[in-house]
Design an enzyme around this catalytic site. Structure first.
Site, PDB file in Angstrom:
ATOM      1  N   GLY B 238      40.153  36.630  29.212  1.00 58.87           N
ATOM      2  CA  GLY B 238      39.494  35.109  30.346  1.00 58.87           C
ATOM      3  C   GLY B 238      37.909  36.560  30.497  1.00 58.87           C
ATOM      4  N   THR B 470      47.488  39.973  30.553  1.00 55.42           N
ATOM      5  CA  THR B 470      47.461  41.539  31.860  1.00 55.42           C
ATOM      6  C   THR B 470      48.206  41.360  31.468  1.00 55.42           C
ATOM      7  OG1 THR B 470      47.619  39.205  33.449  1.00 55.42           O
ATOM      8  CG2 THR B 470      45.680  40.623  33.386  1.00 55.42           C
ATOM      9  N   ALA B 512      48.235  39.726  40.928  1.00 51.92           N
ATOM     10  CA  ALA B 512      49.845  40.732  41.405  1.00 51.92           C
ATOM     11  C   ALA B 512      50.952  40.655  42.401  1.00 51.92           C
ATOM     12  CB  ALA B 512      49.230  42.258  41.145  1.00 51.92           C
ATOM     13  N   ARG B 627      51.211  50.502  45.152  1.00 45.79           N
ATOM     14  CA  ARG B 627      52.660  50.672  44.436  1.00 45.79           C
ATOM     15  C   ARG B 627      51.600  50.055  43.092  1.00 45.79           C
ATOM     16  NH1 ARG B 627      58.576  50.127  45.555  1.00 45.79           N
ATOM     17  NH2 ARG B 627      58.190  51.816  47.019  1.00 45.79           N
ATOM     18  N   GLN B 637      44.927  47.591  31.890  1.00 48.51           N
ATOM     19  CA  GLN B 637      44.093  47.308  32.335  1.00 48.51           C
ATOM     20  C   GLN B 637      43.111  48.494  32.683  1.00 48.51           C
ATOM     21  OE1 GLN B 637      43.890  44.365  32.830  1.00 48.51           O
ATOM     22  NE2 GLN B 637      45.071  43.249  34.519  1.00 48.51           N
ATOM     23  N   GLY B 701      45.726  44.648  43.523  1.00 47.79           N
ATOM     24  CA  GLY B 701      45.354  44.888  42.553  1.00 47.79           C
ATOM     25  C   GLY B 701      44.449  45.684  41.984  1.00 47.79           C
ATOM     26  N   GLY B 703      42.818  45.307  38.421  1.00 49.00           N
ATOM     27  CA  GLY B 703      42.496  44.455  36.736  1.00 49.00           C
ATOM     28  C   GLY B 703      40.902  44.536  36.853  1.00 49.00           C
ATOM     29  N   GLU B 704      39.809  44.871  37.589  1.00 52.67           N
ATOM     30  CA  GLU B 704      38.908  45.194  37.188  1.00 52.67           C
ATOM     31  C   GLU B 704      38.426  46.347  37.919  1.00 52.67           C
ATOM     32  OE1 GLU B 704      36.655  41.174  38.186  1.00 52.67           O
ATOM     33  OE2 GLU B 704      38.624  40.592  39.310  1.00 52.67           O
TER      34      GLU B 704
END
Lengths: 325, 737
Positions: B238, B470, B512, B627, B637, B701, B703-704
């Site tokens: 994505g 992901t 998440a 966590r 990631q 989170g 991811g980025e």
């Protein structure tokens, strides 16, 4: 892609029988199929030449003979090539990707088309693709373009690494057509763009590369191919240097040098060669010898760094070679 | 004894299907009587179509229909979602590479060949393309949302200029980042299939927000949102390019409706570079004012970001980084937009934070040089324990430990402060570091999940979140297995289908942290439903008992001196399954705390003394994201994010031709992304300290996060190696000669 006829002849004579300006010979297909998908090349006939007997990698008293249909990966892996002509193996292994090298042929490599983005984009003017339409790269994005051998009609860089190494080593290319065979030096096989950039070599319509011969020499075994690029793999050269030296102790008896990534064809550098002949292998000698390497260069708006990068690439290659003595 | 999979290295539940090619991506779905579409795009950047000759295309073999502004499909833009116009509805050309026609044929090759026969003539206008020269306008946010302003001045300070003027040391630096592309591996594709009476549409099309994408497509088609189902369990990346659907989905669906047969449309790689959004080019200027010992007194961050006239992405690189990263009494922003006739922009991975952090974290390195401080020490001296200018605290923040542990793991103490002082043969060696910060909180809206307990002893966890690679589908299974106390192999999970309960969108590193509470609530609900069945079903051994007498633990129901696995109970009472759908939404804590994830990057680079090429040899990233649910997926990631940053630092650039509006590197041969040879082993370490506020597991989170600051760490290492400060990305060898 448009409709075309497709044949798979077994013999050279059969393959050449009806070949003309509308014919494309298919070997590995790694350039041709790309360009057909992009509509850049639109042959009416595609002749698959993979069944022709243009094979073999052999070493004899005259030198190294490679059939046009040998795959890049096979030539790079050949024991004789690696031992006696290391820069050829290096140039091959620094080209493309493993998958492409497994497919691409030696003849096709020598005939691959430029990576100029305008040549590959049919929505833009390009004299090489469409004579007379203009050159977009002259005023466009031209960071990767040539600085040597250019004209107002074309500044496209010759893309082959292998050809740079072969030109440095004085390679002959053997051509076959319905009229017979002939042999030309690879250096003069390629032509400068001038006002006819759509013509890139002396190959006539319906003429094939049958193979090449790299002569024996006192320098080929002491050679290196150095390729400079932004990405560490899978990219064409910003600059490259093919350097072979015949040593006499710490002195350079004679050298053979060609550059890639800078010319509209593989660029032999005789002035650098003669400046090195008989000189000791020192940094000062290297710097002085390469000072004129980019003489006559015509940098463009985005590739003004290339003359300096070319000189540094040559010094680095010479240094690597001297240090490996 | 069942060991919870939580926090362990868990293989993707769909890994085998992906690796063996059985996973179906959007273009892989079959359909009977399928027609294929191919797009025609504009070759000018601004103007109008004066004429379009489609005769040859229409008459070409296999062609069913040619759609164009002269044979419209009747689409309409959805305000606030994606581009602000609909293609083929008018003759206006808004950027080069805009969709101007679509050919539908029996076969893909026929559609593609015919598309090349469409002949278009234009009335051209001069396109507005220069980020430097076109007018600047104050930045705006999404429609209806005021632009964020975080300007804070200490009492008595009249202006940020005054605060800077009063500082001992001032660093001022300007930065440029070119247009960058998400370049997801899966080409943007859609298969659109209506039911026989054309009341229900199925779209097979990769999406980061399945429900939103279905809704937007419905809006463009003029049908009810409930009429559209989107299916995309597998999505090949994505990175912001699948936040909203592009017009491919609506075009294919509208053609399918007109032709009364399914239509597949797959963009070519070249078309992805203009039909699909990019990260805008942006110029930034940072001014830092500090005391001699490196304590910040003022931070000023100005940005001029390109914004396409067609939308949709606004960029605010300053406020999302410089407002939150360092303690400073004075901080000011001026975020401006420059409207251009360029292809649409999208919220590419860490949309504001990646460019913002490159600027701020490079400027901080320059401040370290100006003050003679170690870059890690400088950051610790300016450590923020509350959001600057407020007393709002973070839910959990251990960035200081990221710096310290990262420095230790990396061997930062071996760094020499003087640039160019480490040489290894042909190579200059340098080390650099930078911070990472990215929001790590939950989605504000309700997020749903469903847990079903089955009579074969397995459980099914379902939520229409998106798995863009992901590991979201795996996370559903892990969370379900953890909550139910059963082995992971007994849990199946499914995502990426709007027929499932509406899950967390895969955007903003929120999926998440938002999904975990929903699955936990659904586990609780499913267990309650199981107990209810146990006490009420006449076939149950617990029939007639009070539900309080039963407890559930690790797959077993217990009570009245006996126990039974839920699968056997369901078999006994002749029920196939029980299930519960639950909703989770943040509570008041969302307003009390700031939720960020943090990290520290450390990079070693080598720059060739002769030819200047930079090569990265080591990279360490230490992460505080609460966590960790799946250590393996989380590491992937972060590694992917760092590779993104390395690409931004060294390679990625799509030059815009200022006379034609053509993107010059609009293909994967010319748009350079790193290859394996460019990437060393990347050392990722998680602090793995649960966040006490965000959700019961304490998972934020991430991811980025890896994308933020990593480019600055590379650039700072290059400065340390060479003494050359390159503020214009990418840092290519010609800038280092």
């Amino acid at each position: 892609m448009r409709a075309y006829t497709f044949t798979q002849p077994r013999g050279v004579r059969e393959a050449l029988a009806d070949a003309g300006t509308d014919t494309a010979f298919l070997a590995g297909g790694t350039t041709l199929v790309d360009l057909m998908k992009l509509d850049v090349v639109t042959p009416a006939r595609v002749v698959d030449i993979n069944r022709l007997p243009l094979r073999g990698i052999t070493l004899d008293r005259d030198g190294l003979h490679i059939g046009a249909l040998e795959r890049m990966s096979d030539v790079a892996a050949d024991r004789n090539v690696r031992r006696d002509y290391p820069m050829i193996a290096q140039a091959l292994e620094l080209s493309a990707s493993a998958q492409l090298r497994n497919m691409a042929s030696i003849g096709g490599n020598l005939l691959q088309r430029t990576r100029c983005g305008y040549f590959r984009d049919v929505t833009t003017p390009c004299n090489k693709r469409e004579p007379g339409s203009g050159c977009s790269a002259l005023t466009g994005i031209n960071r990767t373009h040539a600085i040597l051998g250019t004209s107002d009609a074309c500044v496209a860089t010759h893309p082959s690494d292998l050809a740079v190494a072969l030109v440095a080593l004085g390679t002959d290319v053997h051509l076959v057509s319905g009229q017979g065979t002939r042999t030309v030096p690879l250096d003069t096989f390629y032509t400068l763009p001038g006002s006819t950039p759509h013509l890139e070599n002396v190959l006539r319509p319906g003429e094939l590369i049958a193979g090449i011969t790299v002569p024996r020499s006192m320098w080929a075994a002491n050679s290196v191919y150095l390729k400079i690029r932004d990405r560490q793999s899978y990219e064409f050269a910003l600059t490259s240097a093919a350097v072979a030296v015949e040593w006499r102790g710490r002195t350079i008896r004679q050298a053979r040098i060609a550059a890639g990534g800078v010319g509209t064809k593989p660029w032999r550098l005789p002035a650098v060669e003669s400046a090195l002949a008989g000189q000791p292998a020192t940094a000062d000698v290297f710097e002085a010898a390469v000072s004129a390497a980019a003489d006559g260069a015509r940098p463009l708006s985005h590739n003004g760094f290339k003359p300096a990068l070319l000189r540094r690439t040559l010094v680095r290659a010479l240094t690597v070679l001297a240090e490996s003595r | 004894m069942t060991v919870s999979p939580l926090g362990r290295d868990i293989d993707r539940v769909d890994g085998r299907a992906k690796a063996t090619g059985t996973a179906r991506y959007s273009a892989d779905y079959p359909a009977a009587n399928l027609a294929h579409a191919y797009l025609v795009t504009s070759t000018i950047a601004r103007g109008t179509i004066s004429a379009m000759d489609t005769t040859a295309a229409q008459n070409a073999p296999g062609v069913i229909r040619v759609y164009s502004p002269f044979n419209k499909l009747g689409l309409r833009p959805v305000p606030g979602a994606g581009e602000n116009y609909a293609p083929l509805e008018d003759t206006q050309i808004r950027f080069r590479g805009q969709i101007i026609a679509m050919v539908v044929a029996e076969r893909l090759e026929q559609a593609r060949d015919a598309a090349r026969l469409v002949h278009t003539t234009y009335d051209e206008q001069t396109p507005r393309l220069s980020l430097a020269d076109e007018p600047r306008v104050p930045a705006t946010g999404p429609p209806g949302v005021p632009a964020p302003s975080a300007t804070v001045l200490a009492p008595g300070v009249p202006s940020i200029e005054a605060a800077l003027a009063a500082s001992d040391v001032v660093v001022e630096a300007s930065f440029h980042q070119p247009m960058q592309h998400p370049a997801a591996m899966e080409l943007h594709s859609v298969l659109a299939e209506w039911n026989s009476d054309q009341t229900q549409l199925i779209l097979y099309s990769g999406a980061q927000l399945p429900h939103t994408s279905a809704m937007v497509a419905a809006g463009r088609l003029g049908v009810a949102p409930t009429a559209v189902r989107l299916i995309a369990p597998y999505v090949g990346g994505g990175f912001g390019s699948r936040v909203f659907p592009w017009y491919d989905a609506a075009l294919a669906a509208a053609a399918a409706r007109q032709l009364n047969r399914p239509v597949k449309l797959v963009l070519s790689r070249e078309q992805v570079f203009t039909v699909v959004g990019h990260r805008s080019a942006v110029n930034q200027t940072i001014k830092l004012g500090a005391s001699r010992d490196g304590v910040l007194n003022a931070v000023s961050h100005v940005s001029d970001a390109a914004v396409p006239f067609v939308g949709y992405r606004w960029m605010q690189p300053a406020v999302d980084v410089s407002a939150v990263l360092y303690k400073t009494p004075n901080v000011a922003f001026d975020q401006r937009h420059v409207m251009l006739d360029v292809p649409p922009a999208c919220a590419m991975r860490a949309p504001n934070e990646a460019p913002g952090a490159f600027a701020l974290e490079t400027a901080m390195d320059e401040l370290a040089v100006a003050t003679g401080l170690d870059p890690v020490e400088l950051r610790l001296r300016n450590y923020a324990t509350t959001v600057p200018g407020t007393d709002r605290r973070w839910s959990s923040k251990h960035l200081d430990d990221c710096y310290r542990i990262g420095a230790q793991r990396f061997g930062w103490s071996a760094r020499r402060a003087r640039p160019g002082s480490r040489v290894d043969g042909q190579w200059l060696v340098g080390m650099g570091m930078a911070s990472a910060i990215y929001p790590g909180g939950r989605r504000p809206e309700p997020i749903q999940a469903r847990v079903q307990l089955r009579d074969d002893g397995t459980a099914l966890v379902s939520s229409a979140t998106a798995d863009t690679g992901t590991g979201a589908t795996t996370l559903l299974a892990i969370t379900g297995a953890h909550g139910l106390g059963i082995p992971l192999r007994r849990v199946r999970s499914e995502a990426g289908d709007t027929a499932l309960p509406q899950g967390a969108p895969s955007v903003g590193s929120t999926a998440a942290a938002s999904t975990v509470p929903a699955v936990e609530a659904a586990v609780e609900g499913a267990v309650a439903a199981l107990i209810q069945e146990a006490v009420s079903n006449p076939l149950s051994p617990w029939h007639g008992a009070n539900s309080e007498e039963l407890t559930y633990e690790k797959g077993q129901l217990r009570g009245r001196g006996q126990s039974m696995p839920f699968g056997r109970l369901l078999t006994t009472i002749d029920r196939r399954n029980v299930e519960a759908t639950a909703t989770a939404q943040p509570g008041p804590e969302a307003g009390e705390y700031k939720f960020h994830s943090f990290g520290a990057h450390f990079c070693e680079v080598r720059v060739n003394r002769y030819t200047g090429e930079p090569r990265i040899t080591r990279f360490t990233t230490v992460v505080d994201a609460g966590r960790i649910v799946n250590a393996q997926a989380a590491r992937s990631q972060l590694v992917g994010g760092v590779i993104f940053g390395i690409g931004h630092a060294l390679l990625e650039d799509d030059p815009l031709e200022l006379d034609t509006g053509r993107v010059a590197a609009g293909n994967m041969a010319d748009y350079m992304v790193p290859v394996n040879a460019d990437i060393p082993a990347i050392d990722v370490h998680f602090l793995d300290r649960p966040d006490p506020v965000i959700n019961s597991l304490g998972a934020r989170g991430l991811g980025e996060l890896g994308t933020v600051g990593s480019a600055a760490a590379v650039g700072n290492a290059i400065f340390n190696a060479t003494g050359k400060r390159i503020r214009s990305l990418p840092i290519t060898l010609d800038k280092l000669l």
